[in-house]
Design a protein around this motif. Structure first.
Motif, PDB file in Angstrom:
ATOM      1  N   THR A 184       0.862  -1.182   0.000  1.00 56.27           N
ATOM      2  CA  THR A 184       0.000   0.000   0.000  1.00 56.27           C
ATOM      3  C   THR A 184       0.896   1.229   0.000  1.00 56.27           C
ATOM      4  O   THR A 184       2.081   1.146   0.348  1.00 56.27           O
ATOM      5  N   GLY A 185       0.338   2.340  -0.385  1.00 57.31           N
ATOM      6  CA  GLY A 185       1.080   3.609  -0.331  1.00 57.31           C
ATOM      7  C   GLY A 185       1.041   4.323  -1.672  1.00 57.31           C
ATOM      8  O   GLY A 185       1.479   3.766  -2.677  1.00 57.31           O
ATOM      9  N   ASN A 186       0.532   5.556  -1.669  1.00 58.89           N
ATOM     10  CA  ASN A 186       0.497   6.365  -2.899  1.00 58.89           C
ATOM     11  C   ASN A 186       1.902   6.673  -3.398  1.00 58.89           C
ATOM     12  O   ASN A 186       2.098   6.962  -4.569  1.00 58.89           O
ATOM     13  N   GLU A 187       2.880   6.607  -2.465  1.00 63.87           N
ATOM     14  CA  GLU A 187       4.254   7.002  -2.825  1.00 63.87           C
ATOM     15  C   GLU A 187       5.055   5.852  -3.439  1.00 63.87           C
ATOM     16  O   GLU A 187       6.183   6.036  -3.871  1.00 63.87           O
ATOM     17  N   ILE A 188       4.475   4.644  -3.467  1.00 62.19           N
ATOM     18  CA  ILE A 188       5.247   3.436  -3.799  1.00 62.19           C
ATOM     19  C   ILE A 188       5.233   3.175  -5.306  1.00 62.19           C
ATOM     20  O   ILE A 188       4.172   3.100  -5.927  1.00 62.19           O
ATOM     21  N   ASP A 227      -1.958   1.614  -3.800  1.00 62.10           N
ATOM     22  CA  ASP A 227      -2.071   3.021  -3.360  1.00 62.10           C
ATOM     23  C   ASP A 227      -2.652   3.066  -1.935  1.00 62.10           C
ATOM     24  O   ASP A 227      -2.630   2.054  -1.239  1.00 62.10           O
ATOM     25  N   ASP A 228      -3.135   4.209  -1.529  1.00 65.75           N
ATOM     26  CA  ASP A 228      -3.822   4.300  -0.231  1.00 65.75           C
ATOM     27  C   ASP A 228      -5.300   4.487  -0.519  1.00 65.75           C
ATOM     28  O   ASP A 228      -5.933   5.451  -0.088  1.00 65.75           O
ATOM     29  N   ASP A 229      -5.836   3.542  -1.263  1.00 67.02           N
ATOM     30  CA  ASP A 229      -7.179   3.691  -1.813  1.00 67.02           C
ATOM     31  C   ASP A 229      -8.061   2.559  -1.289  1.00 67.02           C
ATOM     32  O   ASP A 229      -8.032   1.448  -1.806  1.00 67.02           O
ATOM     33  N   GLY A 251       2.450  -1.475   5.004  1.00 65.91           N
ATOM     34  CA  GLY A 251       1.994  -0.093   5.070  1.00 65.91           C
ATOM     35  C   GLY A 251       0.520   0.006   5.425  1.00 65.91           C
ATOM     36  O   GLY A 251      -0.232  -0.968   5.396  1.00 65.91           O
ATOM     37  N   GLY A 252       0.139   1.211   5.829  1.00 69.50           N
ATOM     38  CA  GLY A 252      -1.276   1.517   6.033  1.00 69.50           C
ATOM     39  C   GLY A 252      -1.909   0.921   7.269  1.00 69.50           C
ATOM     40  O   GLY A 252      -3.128   0.870   7.355  1.00 69.50           O
ATOM     41  N   VAL A 253      -1.109   0.446   8.226  1.00 70.11           N
ATOM     42  CA  VAL A 253      -1.719  -0.137   9.438  1.00 70.11           C
ATOM     43  C   VAL A 253      -1.458   0.715  10.680  1.00 70.11           C
ATOM     44  O   VAL A 253      -1.841   0.343  11.783  1.00 70.11           O
ATOM     45  N   PHE A 258      -4.090   8.249   6.558  1.00 68.85           N
ATOM     46  CA  PHE A 258      -4.331   7.406   5.377  1.00 68.85           C
ATOM     47  C   PHE A 258      -4.086   5.927   5.665  1.00 68.85           C
ATOM     48  O   PHE A 258      -3.964   5.127   4.754  1.00 68.85           O
ATOM     49  N   ASP A 259      -3.977   5.593   6.924  1.00 67.68           N
ATOM     50  CA  ASP A 259      -3.761   4.190   7.295  1.00 67.68           C
ATOM     51  C   ASP A 259      -5.110   3.482   7.348  1.00 67.68           C
ATOM     52  O   ASP A 259      -5.711   3.287   8.397  1.00 67.68           O
ATOM     53  N   PHE A 260      -5.557   3.114   6.161  1.00 63.49           N
ATOM     54  CA  PHE A 260      -6.939   2.673   5.953  1.00 63.49           C
ATOM     55  C   PHE A 260      -7.148   1.182   6.175  1.00 63.49           C
ATOM     56  O   PHE A 260      -8.292   0.715   6.221  1.00 63.49           O
TER      57      PHE A 260
END
Ligand code: AMP
Ligand code: MG
Length: 409
Positions: A184-188, A227-229, A251-253, A258-260
Motif C-alpha cells: 500500500t502507499g500512494n508514494e510506492i 495506493d492508499d485507496d 503499510g497503512g496499518v 491514510f492508514d486505511f
C-alpha cells in the motif's frame, strides 16, 4: 496492545493446512504430515563395506597368510554361493558370497600373482583379520518398522536421500500455504526503470517479502501496489481470498490519516485478532482472519518493520499452518553494551561472530527502521526482551538467523 508472546499464542492457533500426497522428488520444502516408517531393510542385503576380499576369519588366525583367489563379485552382481575356502575378491556394495564371514580391505593385502594386471590369483593378508569386519548387514541403517522421519520434519535433501533409499516414491505432507503479497502507499513505485518524482520511493518491501517467502519454501504471488485507496483495496482483495491462505501487506496499518487497512478489513468482515504488539520495530502490526479462513498479516511499511513482521510473525504463522514446531533461538554474548529506552521487545539488526568463547553478537549502529545499510551488514536478529533495559557486554541474548530458520533444535 498485546505482548509478543500473546500475539504468537494467537497466531499458533491457526489451523493446519490439509494433508496431501506429494511425490518424493517434488517434496523438498514440504513438512511430513505423519511419521514415515520404513517397510524395507536398508541396506537390503549383506554386502561389503570396502573393496577387498571376503574370507573366513578362522582360516587366517595370524598374519601373514597366503590365500588363493577363488571368485569375484562386483556391486550389482547377484549374491554368489561361495565355498568358504580361499579369498573371494569383492567390491564395495557387492553382495557377500555365502560361506564367508569377514572382509579384508585392499589396503591390508599384497597381490602375489596376477593373471592380468589388477586381477590377482593369489594374495597375502598382511594383517590378522577381525571376524565380521567391513561387512554391512541388512537393516543395519534402517530396519523394518524404524521411524525414518517424524511428523513435523521439514523435508530437505537429506530427508529425500533417506526416503529414496527406503524405496518411498510418495509421502503425506501438509499443503504449502498460498501466500499473496500486496503493497500500500500512494508514494510506492514498483517499476525501478521509472525515474522517481519528488515524494515517491521504490517498492522495496514487495520484493523483500516475495524473496523471504521463497527462502521459507513458499511460492508467493504479488497482487500489486494498491495506493492508499480503500475502494480499490476492498474491490480487489475479495478476488484474492479464495486463492490465498495468507495475505500479507505492507503499510497503512499505523495511526496516520491514510492508514486505511484496519477499517477496510473490518468493513470486509474480517475479524481483527490483534492490532499493535509491544515490539520495535513494527509495533502497529495487525493480524486478522476473513470468514473464509484466509489469514491477513498487515505489516508496518518501513523496510525493517516489514522484515521483523515477516520474520517474527509471518514465519511462525507459516510454521503453524504447515505443522512445523516453533523455532528456538541460539544464544550469544553481547559484544557491546546496549541501552534500550522503551518498554517493548526489541528486534535488533546484529552481527554474530563465532569466538573461542562461543557465539558473540554485536548490535549494529543505525537501528532506525528505515535504514537498510545496517541490515545489509547484519547476519542475524538479536532480541532485547521487554523487561531488559540496560545490557552489559558479556550478557546473554537470544539470536535468530536473518531470513529463514534452517536449524532444528
Ligand atoms: P506506513 O506504514 O504506510 O505508514 O509506511 C511507513 C514508511 O514505510 C513510510 O515512510 C513509507 O513510505 C515506507 N514504505 C511503505 N511501504 C513501503 C514499501 N513497499 N517499500 C518501501 N518503503 C515503504
Ligand atoms: Mg503508507
Amino acid at each position: 496492545m498485546v505482548s509478543y508472546e500473546q500475539a504468537i499464542d494467537i497466531l499458533k492457533k491457526a489451523k493446519r493446512l490439509p494433508v496431501k500426497t506429494v511425490s518424493v522428488d517434488q517434496a523438498s520444502g514440504y513438512v511430513c504430515a505423519k511419521d514415515v516408517i520404513s517397510s524395507i531393510q536398508v541396506p537390503p542385503f549383506k554386502n561389503s563395506a570396502m573393496d577387498g576380499f571376503a574370507i573366513v576369519a578362522n582360516q587366517a588366525p595370524s598374519a601373514p597368510v597366503i590365500m588363493d583367489v577363488v571368485g569375484r563379485t562386483a556391486a550389482g552382481d547377484l549374491p554368489a554361493s561361495g565355498s568358504g575356502r580361499g579369498a573371494w575378491e569383492i567390491m564395495t556394495g557387492g553382495p557377500l558370497p555365502s560361506g564367508y564371514d569377514t572382509v579384508i580391505r585392499l589396503e591390508h593385502i599384497t597381490y602375489l600373482n596376477e593373471n592380468s594386471p589388477g586381477t590377482p590369483t593369489r594374495i597375502r593378508l598382511n594383517q590378522t583379520p577381525k571376524l565380521g569386519s567391513d561387512i554391512r548387514h541388512p537393516g543395519e541403517d534402517f530396519d523394518i518398522g524404524d521411524v525414518l522421519l517424524e511428523e513435523g520434519t521439514r523435508i530437505l535433501s537429506k530427508e529425500i536421500m533417506a526416503l529414496t533409499a527406503a524405496g518411498f516414491s510418495k509421502i503425506d505432507a501438509f499443503s504449502r500455504p498460498r501466500v499473496s503479497v500486496l503493497s500500500t502507499g500512494n508514494e510506492i513505485i514498483n517499476d525501478t526503470s521509472k525515474t522517481l518524482r519528488p515524494g515517491q520511493i521504490y517498492n522495496s518491501n514487495g520484493p523483500y517479502l516475495i524473496n523471504t517467502l521463497k527462502a521459507n519454501f513458499v511460492e508467493p504471488r504479488f497482487l500489486g501496489t494498491f495506493d492508499d485507496d480503500p475502494d480499490r483495496f476492498e474491490t480487489e482483495l475479495p478476488k484474492a481470498l479464495d486463492e490465498s491462505d495468507i495475505i500479507m501487506s505492507t503499510g497503512g496499518v499505523s495511526v496516520g490519516r491514510f492508514d486505511f487497512v484496519p477499517e477496510s478489513l473490518r468493513r470486509m468482515g474480517a475479524e481483527i485478532l490483534f492490532h499493535g504488539v509491544s515490539i520495535r520495530p513494527g509495533k502497529p502490526i495487525l493480524y486478522a482472519r476473513f470468514p473464509n479462513g484466509t489469514h491477513y498479516l498487515g505489516l508496518s511499511g518501513n523496510p525493517i518493520s516489514a522484515s521483523v513482521g515477516i520474520r517474527f510473525f509471518g514465519v511462525p504463522l507459516i510454521r503453524a499452518l504447515t505443522g512445523l514446531k516453533p523455532e528456538k533461538p541460539l544464544t550469544a554474548k553481547l559484544k557491546n553494551p546496549h541501552f534500550k529506552s522503551h518498554p517493548h521487545r526489541f528486534f535488533a539488526k546484529a552481527l554474530a561472530v563465532p569466538s573461542k568463547n562461543g557465539l558473540e553478537v554485536e548490535i549494529l549502529k543505525g537501528q532506525q527502521s528505515f535504514k537498510m545499510k545496517s541490515f545489509l551488514e547484519a547476519n542475524c536478529w538479536a532480541i532485547i526482551e521487554q523487561n531488559q533495559f540496560e545490557l552489559d557486554s558479556g550478557d546473554t541474548v537470544s539470536v535468530y538467523p536473518q531470513t529463514a530458520d534452517q536449524w532444528q533444535f
